[in-house]
Design a protein around this motif. Structure first.
Motif, PDB file in Angstrom:
ATOM      1  N   ARG A 164     -21.197   8.864 -21.356  1.00 52.07           N
ATOM      2  CA  ARG A 164     -22.169   9.313 -22.342  1.00 52.07           C
ATOM      3  C   ARG A 164     -21.514   9.269 -23.712  1.00 52.07           C
ATOM      4  O   ARG A 164     -20.343   9.630 -23.867  1.00 52.07           O
ATOM      5  CB  ARG A 164     -22.615  10.740 -22.018  1.00 52.07           C
ATOM      6  CG  ARG A 164     -23.629  11.318 -22.979  1.00 52.07           C
ATOM      7  CD  ARG A 164     -23.974  12.765 -22.597  1.00 52.07           C
ATOM      8  NE  ARG A 164     -24.513  12.854 -21.242  1.00 52.07           N
ATOM      9  CZ  ARG A 164     -24.851  14.011 -20.662  1.00 52.07           C
ATOM     10  NH1 ARG A 164     -24.664  15.158 -21.316  1.00 52.07           N
ATOM     11  NH2 ARG A 164     -25.341  14.026 -19.444  1.00 52.07           N
ATOM     12  N   VAL A 220     -21.076  10.722 -27.417  1.00 53.58           N
ATOM     13  CA  VAL A 220     -21.252  11.961 -28.170  1.00 53.58           C
ATOM     14  C   VAL A 220     -20.613  11.752 -29.538  1.00 53.58           C
ATOM     15  O   VAL A 220     -19.432  11.395 -29.623  1.00 53.58           O
ATOM     16  CB  VAL A 220     -20.595  13.158 -27.459  1.00 53.58           C
ATOM     17  CG1 VAL A 220     -20.789  14.430 -28.282  1.00 53.58           C
ATOM     18  CG2 VAL A 220     -21.163  13.343 -26.056  1.00 53.58           C
ATOM     19  N   TRP A 256     -17.476  10.674 -16.824  1.00 52.38           N
ATOM     20  CA  TRP A 256     -17.330  11.360 -15.545  1.00 52.38           C
ATOM     21  C   TRP A 256     -16.749  10.362 -14.554  1.00 52.38           C
ATOM     22  O   TRP A 256     -17.373   9.357 -14.232  1.00 52.38           O
ATOM     23  CB  TRP A 256     -18.673  11.894 -15.052  1.00 52.38           C
ATOM     24  CG  TRP A 256     -18.619  12.345 -13.619  1.00 52.38           C
ATOM     25  CD1 TRP A 256     -17.628  13.069 -13.016  1.00 52.38           C
ATOM     26  CD2 TRP A 256     -19.581  12.068 -12.596  1.00 52.38           C
ATOM     27  NE1 TRP A 256     -17.895  13.264 -11.686  1.00 52.38           N
ATOM     28  CE2 TRP A 256     -19.100  12.662 -11.400  1.00 52.38           C
ATOM     29  CE3 TRP A 256     -20.796  11.378 -12.579  1.00 52.38           C
ATOM     30  CZ2 TRP A 256     -19.798  12.588 -10.202  1.00 52.38           C
ATOM     31  CZ3 TRP A 256     -21.487  11.309 -11.372  1.00 52.38           C
ATOM     32  CH2 TRP A 256     -20.996  11.907 -10.220  1.00 52.38           C
ATOM     33  N   GLU A 313     -21.255  18.083 -14.387  1.00 51.03           N
ATOM     34  CA  GLU A 313     -21.705  19.154 -15.279  1.00 51.03           C
ATOM     35  C   GLU A 313     -20.888  19.204 -16.565  1.00 51.03           C
ATOM     36  O   GLU A 313     -21.354  19.710 -17.597  1.00 51.03           O
ATOM     37  CB  GLU A 313     -21.620  20.508 -14.565  1.00 51.03           C
ATOM     38  CG  GLU A 313     -22.516  20.643 -13.344  1.00 51.03           C
ATOM     39  CD  GLU A 313     -21.906  20.009 -12.091  1.00 51.03           C
ATOM     40  OE1 GLU A 313     -20.718  19.588 -12.147  1.00 51.03           O
ATOM     41  OE2 GLU A 313     -22.622  19.920 -11.072  1.00 51.03           O
ATOM     42  N   GLN A 314     -19.660  18.681 -16.509  1.00 53.09           N
ATOM     43  CA  GLN A 314     -18.801  18.726 -17.687  1.00 53.09           C
ATOM     44  C   GLN A 314     -19.245  17.746 -18.765  1.00 53.09           C
ATOM     45  O   GLN A 314     -18.851  17.887 -19.924  1.00 53.09           O
ATOM     46  CB  GLN A 314     -17.347  18.474 -17.274  1.00 53.09           C
ATOM     47  CG  GLN A 314     -16.772  19.615 -16.438  1.00 53.09           C
ATOM     48  CD  GLN A 314     -15.396  19.297 -15.882  1.00 53.09           C
ATOM     49  OE1 GLN A 314     -15.106  18.158 -15.519  1.00 53.09           O
ATOM     50  NE2 GLN A 314     -14.541  20.302 -15.818  1.00 53.09           N
ATOM     51  N   LEU A 315     -20.063  16.766 -18.408  1.00 53.87           N
ATOM     52  CA  LEU A 315     -20.652  15.902 -19.436  1.00 53.87           C
ATOM     53  C   LEU A 315     -21.481  16.738 -20.401  1.00 53.87           C
ATOM     54  O   LEU A 315     -21.371  16.595 -21.634  1.00 53.87           O
ATOM     55  CB  LEU A 315     -21.537  14.832 -18.791  1.00 53.87           C
ATOM     56  CG  LEU A 315     -20.845  13.750 -17.962  1.00 53.87           C
ATOM     57  CD1 LEU A 315     -21.881  12.966 -17.166  1.00 53.87           C
ATOM     58  CD2 LEU A 315     -20.049  12.811 -18.843  1.00 53.87           C
ATOM     59  N   ASP A 316     -22.307  17.623 -19.859  1.00 53.52           N
ATOM     60  CA  ASP A 316     -23.131  18.490 -20.705  1.00 53.52           C
ATOM     61  C   ASP A 316     -22.264  19.484 -21.476  1.00 53.52           C
ATOM     62  O   ASP A 316     -22.547  19.803 -22.637  1.00 53.52           O
ATOM     63  CB  ASP A 316     -24.149  19.252 -19.852  1.00 53.52           C
ATOM     64  CG  ASP A 316     -25.182  18.333 -19.228  1.00 53.52           C
ATOM     65  OD1 ASP A 316     -25.505  17.293 -19.835  1.00 53.52           O
ATOM     66  OD2 ASP A 316     -25.660  18.656 -18.120  1.00 53.52           O
ATOM     67  N   GLN A 324     -20.735  17.823 -24.485  1.00 50.00           N
ATOM     68  CA  GLN A 324     -21.761  17.583 -25.497  1.00 50.00           C
ATOM     69  C   GLN A 324     -22.143  18.881 -26.196  1.00 50.00           C
ATOM     70  O   GLN A 324     -22.337  18.906 -27.418  1.00 50.00           O
ATOM     71  CB  GLN A 324     -22.991  16.953 -24.854  1.00 50.00           C
ATOM     72  CG  GLN A 324     -24.061  16.561 -25.868  1.00 50.00           C
ATOM     73  CD  GLN A 324     -25.051  15.569 -25.304  1.00 50.00           C
ATOM     74  OE1 GLN A 324     -25.195  15.436 -24.092  1.00 50.00           O
ATOM     75  NE2 GLN A 324     -25.740  14.855 -26.181  1.00 50.00           N
ATOM     76  N   LYS A 325     -22.228  19.976 -25.446  1.00 52.89           N
ATOM     77  CA  LYS A 325     -22.599  21.266 -26.033  1.00 52.89           C
ATOM     78  C   LYS A 325     -21.495  21.805 -26.945  1.00 52.89           C
ATOM     79  O   LYS A 325     -21.764  22.253 -28.067  1.00 52.89           O
ATOM     80  CB  LYS A 325     -22.910  22.263 -24.926  1.00 52.89           C
ATOM     81  CG  LYS A 325     -23.263  23.655 -25.433  1.00 52.89           C
ATOM     82  CD  LYS A 325     -23.542  24.607 -24.284  1.00 52.89           C
ATOM     83  CE  LYS A 325     -23.835  26.015 -24.794  1.00 52.89           C
ATOM     84  NZ  LYS A 325     -24.079  26.967 -23.672  1.00 52.89           N
TER      85      LYS A 325
END
Length: 294
Positions: free
Chosen positions: A30, A32, A43, A273-276, A279-280
């Motif tokens: 992804r 960012v 990931w 889940e660590q992708l999100d 990004q956060k």
């Protein structure tokens, strides 16, 4: 001379892949962006395989009795191109032609880098460009104690120092020191002898310049050997005419291991889940958590 070097790397990689010895990472990614810097968050599902391989060794990967580089696996070893270092395919390659350049004699990873390391890197950089990098110590993301540097080619979506170039002077003399205003952690960029059209120039001169830049960066950032001769943890990246050195205080942030390639714009995570999460929180925030306060 490195005539046929990458062809030999590719041949050895094909053999190691066919034998199941080389296990390149498989990633979903992804993009960012933060402060006009574009990061990739990847990931890597088979990093769990790498973790399991470490756990299967008594004492773990930093046990002095566990040393994949002395001797290196013949199936992963490229020809004997350098007097001081073995050229080894990274078993868990993050890129095609991902190389480990490991000292032929054991030395601790956090012993100060020498002209020998920079000579090997300079020959490859001079011939093929790409990114030279170093994970200094466990807190810098190193998984092995045996002294080694690494190299990856300049391919699309590979880590590099390009993401920082807009925040650095377009014209700078070799040896000039600069900081990037977008980075909220201790670091230094040092300009190297490089021409955008002609490349790195003479490999021997480049090796000497790399050593000088490294020693200067260590002094500026206060990285001094302790009583056993080891430096504090740090990362080094060399590419696009610059050396970047970043001191480190810890390996992990939010359960994510950070290494030199993270500072080259690629953060590798083990759980989807660590992708999100990255990004956060923002990639620069993640990098700042493991660095040293500026």
């Amino acid at each position: 001379m490195l005539d046929g070097f990458l062809q030999h790397v590719d041949q050895q990689s094909s053999l190691a892949l066919a034998d199941g010895v080389l296990l390149p990472v498989q990633a979903q990614e992804r993009h960012v962006s933060e402060k006009n810097m574009r990061f990739l968050v990847r990931w890597v599902s088979n990093l769990a395989v790498k973790d399991a391989s470490k756990q299967s060794v008594p004492g773990g990967p930093r046990d002095p009795n566990f040393n994949p580089f002395l001797p290196p696996d013949p199936a992963l070893t490229v020809g004997d191109y350098f007097a001081t270092h073995n050229t080894v395919l990274n078993k868990f390659a993050l890129s095609a032609q991902h190389l480990v350049l490991a000292s032929k004699q054991f030395a601790e990873q956090l012993e100060p880098l020498s002209l020998a390391e920079f000579t090997v890197l300079s020959k490859i950089l001079n011939a093929y460009g790409g990114l030279g990098f170093y994970n200094g110590g466990e807190a810098g993301g190193a998984s092995q104690r045996h002294k080694h540097v690494q190299w990856i080619p300049d391919l699309d979506n590979n880590p590099s120092l390009r993401l920082y170039l807009s925040g650095l002077p377009q014209v700078a003399l070799p040896g000039e020191r600069h900081q990037h205003t977008g980075l909220d952690f201790a670091h230094i960029f040092i300009r190297l002898p490089y021409d955008s059209l002609q490349g790195w120039g003479n490999a021997d001169h480049l090796a000497a310049a790399l050593l000088q830049a490294y020693e200067t960066a260590c002094v500026v950032l206060g990285l001094r050997p302790d009583a056993s001769g080891l430096l504090p943890a740090h990362n080094i990246l060399i590419g696009q005419g610059w050396m970047l050195l970043v001191p480190r205080q810890q390996e992990m942030a939010y359960g994510i291991s950070i290494n030199a390639l993270s500072y080259g714009g690629c953060i590798y995570v083990r759980e989807p889940e660590q992708l999100d999460l990255v990004q956060k929180q923002g990639p620069l925030h993640i990098l700042a958590q493991v660095g040293v306060r500026a």
